[in-house]
Write a protein that holds these residues in place. Structure first.
Motif, PDB file in Angstrom:
ATOM      1  N   ASP A  25       0.844  -1.191   0.000  1.00 56.24           N
ATOM      2  CA  ASP A  25       0.000   0.000   0.000  1.00 56.24           C
ATOM      3  C   ASP A  25       0.882   1.244   0.000  1.00 56.24           C
ATOM      4  OD1 ASP A  25      -2.388   1.416  -0.016  1.00 56.24           O
ATOM      5  OD2 ASP A  25      -2.860   1.073   2.092  1.00 56.24           O
ATOM      6  N   ILE A  26       0.300   2.355  -0.435  1.00 61.02           N
ATOM      7  CA  ILE A  26       0.956   3.656  -0.398  1.00 61.02           C
ATOM      8  C   ILE A  26      -0.071   4.660   0.108  1.00 61.02           C
ATOM      9  CG2 ILE A  26       2.030   5.508  -1.747  1.00 61.02           C
ATOM     10  CD1 ILE A  26       2.844   3.370  -3.788  1.00 61.02           C
ATOM     11  N   GLU A  27       0.349   5.510   1.034  1.00 62.98           N
ATOM     12  CA  GLU A  27      -0.508   6.581   1.541  1.00 62.98           C
ATOM     13  C   GLU A  27       0.254   7.897   1.440  1.00 62.98           C
ATOM     14  OE1 GLU A  27      -2.728   4.303   5.260  1.00 62.98           O
ATOM     15  OE2 GLU A  27      -0.972   5.519   5.672  1.00 62.98           O
ATOM     16  N   PHE A  28      -0.442   8.944   1.076  1.00 62.01           N
ATOM     17  CA  PHE A  28       0.110  10.298   1.142  1.00 62.01           C
ATOM     18  C   PHE A  28      -0.895  11.100   1.943  1.00 62.01           C
ATOM     19  CE2 PHE A  28       1.046  14.559  -0.796  1.00 62.01           C
ATOM     20  CZ  PHE A  28       2.327  14.671  -0.300  1.00 62.01           C
ATOM     21  N   VAL A  29      -0.573  11.342   3.224  1.00 65.12           N
ATOM     22  CA  VAL A  29      -1.541  11.921   4.151  1.00 65.12           C
ATOM     23  C   VAL A  29      -0.946  13.085   4.936  1.00 65.12           C
ATOM     24  CG1 VAL A  29      -2.847   9.784   4.443  1.00 65.12           C
ATOM     25  CG2 VAL A  29      -0.940  10.257   5.964  1.00 65.12           C
ATOM     26  N   LYS A  30      -1.824  13.991   5.316  1.00 67.73           N
ATOM     27  CA  LYS A  30      -1.425  15.118   6.162  1.00 67.73           C
ATOM     28  C   LYS A  30      -1.842  14.816   7.589  1.00 67.73           C
ATOM     29  CE  LYS A  30      -1.483  20.084   6.563  1.00 67.73           C
ATOM     30  NZ  LYS A  30      -1.969  21.354   6.010  1.00 67.73           N
ATOM     31  N   GLU A  31      -0.895  14.922   8.497  1.00 71.95           N
ATOM     32  CA  GLU A  31      -1.171  14.737   9.921  1.00 71.95           C
ATOM     33  C   GLU A  31      -0.610  15.949  10.641  1.00 71.95           C
ATOM     34  OE1 GLU A  31       0.353  10.945  11.162  1.00 71.95           O
ATOM     35  OE2 GLU A  31      -1.016   9.852   9.847  1.00 71.95           O
ATOM     36  N   GLY A  32      -1.499  16.718  11.244  1.00 74.01           N
ATOM     37  CA  GLY A  32      -1.068  17.979  11.841  1.00 74.01           C
ATOM     38  C   GLY A  32      -0.610  18.904  10.732  1.00 74.01           C
ATOM     39  N   LYS A  33       0.581  19.433  10.861  1.00 77.46           N
ATOM     40  CA  LYS A  33       1.110  20.352   9.852  1.00 77.46           C
ATOM     41  C   LYS A  33       2.003  19.646   8.837  1.00 77.46           C
ATOM     42  CE  LYS A  33       1.006  24.360  12.875  1.00 77.46           C
ATOM     43  NZ  LYS A  33       1.761  25.456  13.473  1.00 77.46           N
ATOM     44  N   SER A  34       2.236  18.357   9.013  1.00 80.86           N
ATOM     45  CA  SER A  34       3.200  17.637   8.180  1.00 80.86           C
ATOM     46  C   SER A  34       2.525  16.644   7.236  1.00 80.86           C
ATOM     47  CB  SER A  34       4.186  16.873   9.063  1.00 80.86           C
ATOM     48  OG  SER A  34       4.896  17.758   9.900  1.00 80.86           O
ATOM     49  N   TRP A  35       3.165  16.435   6.080  1.00 82.80           N
ATOM     50  CA  TRP A  35       2.733  15.443   5.105  1.00 82.80           C
ATOM     51  C   TRP A  35       3.617  14.215   5.238  1.00 82.80           C
ATOM     52  CZ3 TRP A  35      -1.350  15.381   1.774  1.00 82.80           C
ATOM     53  CH2 TRP A  35      -2.064  16.577   1.650  1.00 82.80           C
ATOM     54  N   TYR A  36       3.010  13.028   5.079  1.00 80.15           N
ATOM     55  CA  TYR A  36       3.730  11.760   5.173  1.00 80.15           C
ATOM     56  C   TYR A  36       3.446  10.918   3.933  1.00 80.15           C
ATOM     57  CZ  TYR A  36       4.461  12.891  10.055  1.00 80.15           C
ATOM     58  OH  TYR A  36       4.844  13.513  11.207  1.00 80.15           O
ATOM     59  N   LEU A  37       4.508  10.386   3.360  1.00 80.53           N
ATOM     60  CA  LEU A  37       4.390   9.404   2.298  1.00 80.53           C
ATOM     61  C   LEU A  37       4.755   8.075   2.942  1.00 80.53           C
ATOM     62  CD1 LEU A  37       3.983   8.542  -0.652  1.00 80.53           C
ATOM     63  CD2 LEU A  37       6.442   8.944  -0.987  1.00 80.53           C
ATOM     64  N   ARG A  38       3.765   7.193   3.060  1.00 76.27           N
ATOM     65  CA  ARG A  38       3.990   5.891   3.687  1.00 76.27           C
ATOM     66  C   ARG A  38       3.932   4.803   2.624  1.00 76.27           C
ATOM     67  NH1 ARG A  38       0.462   8.117   8.147  1.00 76.27           N
ATOM     68  NH2 ARG A  38       2.004   8.825   9.664  1.00 76.27           N
ATOM     69  N   VAL A  39       4.983   4.023   2.575  1.00 72.18           N
ATOM     70  CA  VAL A  39       5.078   2.919   1.631  1.00 72.18           C
ATOM     71  C   VAL A  39       5.171   1.640   2.459  1.00 72.18           C
ATOM     72  CG1 VAL A  39       6.423   1.895  -0.243  1.00 72.18           C
ATOM     73  CG2 VAL A  39       6.264   4.401  -0.045  1.00 72.18           C
ATOM     74  N   TYR A  40       4.196   0.759   2.288  1.00 69.48           N
ATOM     75  CA  TYR A  40       4.152  -0.491   3.035  1.00 69.48           C
ATOM     76  C   TYR A  40       4.609  -1.623   2.126  1.00 69.48           C
ATOM     77  CZ  TYR A  40       1.318   2.227   6.270  1.00 69.48           C
ATOM     78  OH  TYR A  40       0.872   3.184   7.138  1.00 69.48           O
ATOM     79  N   ILE A  41       5.611  -2.374   2.585  1.00 68.98           N
ATOM     80  CA  ILE A  41       6.165  -3.474   1.802  1.00 68.98           C
ATOM     81  C   ILE A  41       6.140  -4.758   2.634  1.00 68.98           C
ATOM     82  CG2 ILE A  41       7.589  -1.986   0.358  1.00 68.98           C
ATOM     83  CD1 ILE A  41      10.013  -2.703   2.097  1.00 68.98           C
ATOM     84  N   ASP A  42       6.153  -5.880   1.944  1.00 71.08           N
ATOM     85  CA  ASP A  42       6.146  -7.166   2.632  1.00 71.08           C
ATOM     86  C   ASP A  42       6.846  -8.190   1.748  1.00 71.08           C
ATOM     87  OD1 ASP A  42       5.636  -8.898   4.721  1.00 71.08           O
ATOM     88  OD2 ASP A  42       3.471  -8.962   4.417  1.00 71.08           O
TER      89      ASP A  42
END
Length: 157
Positions: A25-42
């Motif tokens: 999965d890949i997420e590009f989300v804003k949490e608080g004032k910061s943006w996060y690109l999360r890449v989930y691998i297995d």
């Protein structure tokens, strides 16, 4: 114009696969004032911290080389395992889940309930068969895949 997630998937998917990892999965989300690109691998047997670090370095290098920059904001890159109770999203995920203990949530109740946990006995693109316990009885039930709103691996206690 492609979304950030679509662009990242297109660019880093082959890189992830070259290591024989699965891009979960890949997420590009804003949490608080910061943006996060999360890449989930297995990978079969589970992903290690070293695997995540290696993938993170390569993903970062790849994304930094993109022109034009697909990111509207500065972001933090996080590469990690999806965890033991990872979501089941793709057809490949479903096929890997056969024989495993899973959790499904349905859009509408079946036999008065919307949540089931049990062993996935069979899967096709149209239906799945789940064996679960109802009090002291073992029940095997077929569900239409279109009924499933969310699915994940589960830990049996």
């Amino acid at each position: 114009m492609a979304s950030v997630v679509e662009t990242v998937q297109k660019e880093v998917g082959p890189l992830i696969e070259s290591h024989n990892f699965d891009l979960v999965d890949i997420e590009f989300v804003k949490e608080g004032k910061s943006w996060y690109l999360r890449v989930y691998i297995d990978k079969p047997g589970g992903i290690t911290i070293e695997d995540c670090a290696e993938a993170s370095d390569e993903i970062s290098e790849k994304l930094d080389s993109l022109d034009p920059d697909p990111f509207p904001e500065a972001y933090f890159l996080e590469v990690s395992s999806p965890g033991a109770e990872r979501p089941i999203k793709t057809s490949d995920d479903w096929h890997r889940a056969v024989g495993q203990y899973i959790h499904i949530s349905l859009y509408a109740p079946v036999d008065g309930q919307k949540v089931f946990e049990g062993t996935l006995d069979d899967y096709s693109d149209a239906s799945l068969t789940l064996t679960y316990m109802a009090k002291t009885r073992k029940i095997s039930k077929q569900f239409d895949v279109k009924q499933v709103g969310f699915a994940r691996f589960a830990i049996k206690f």
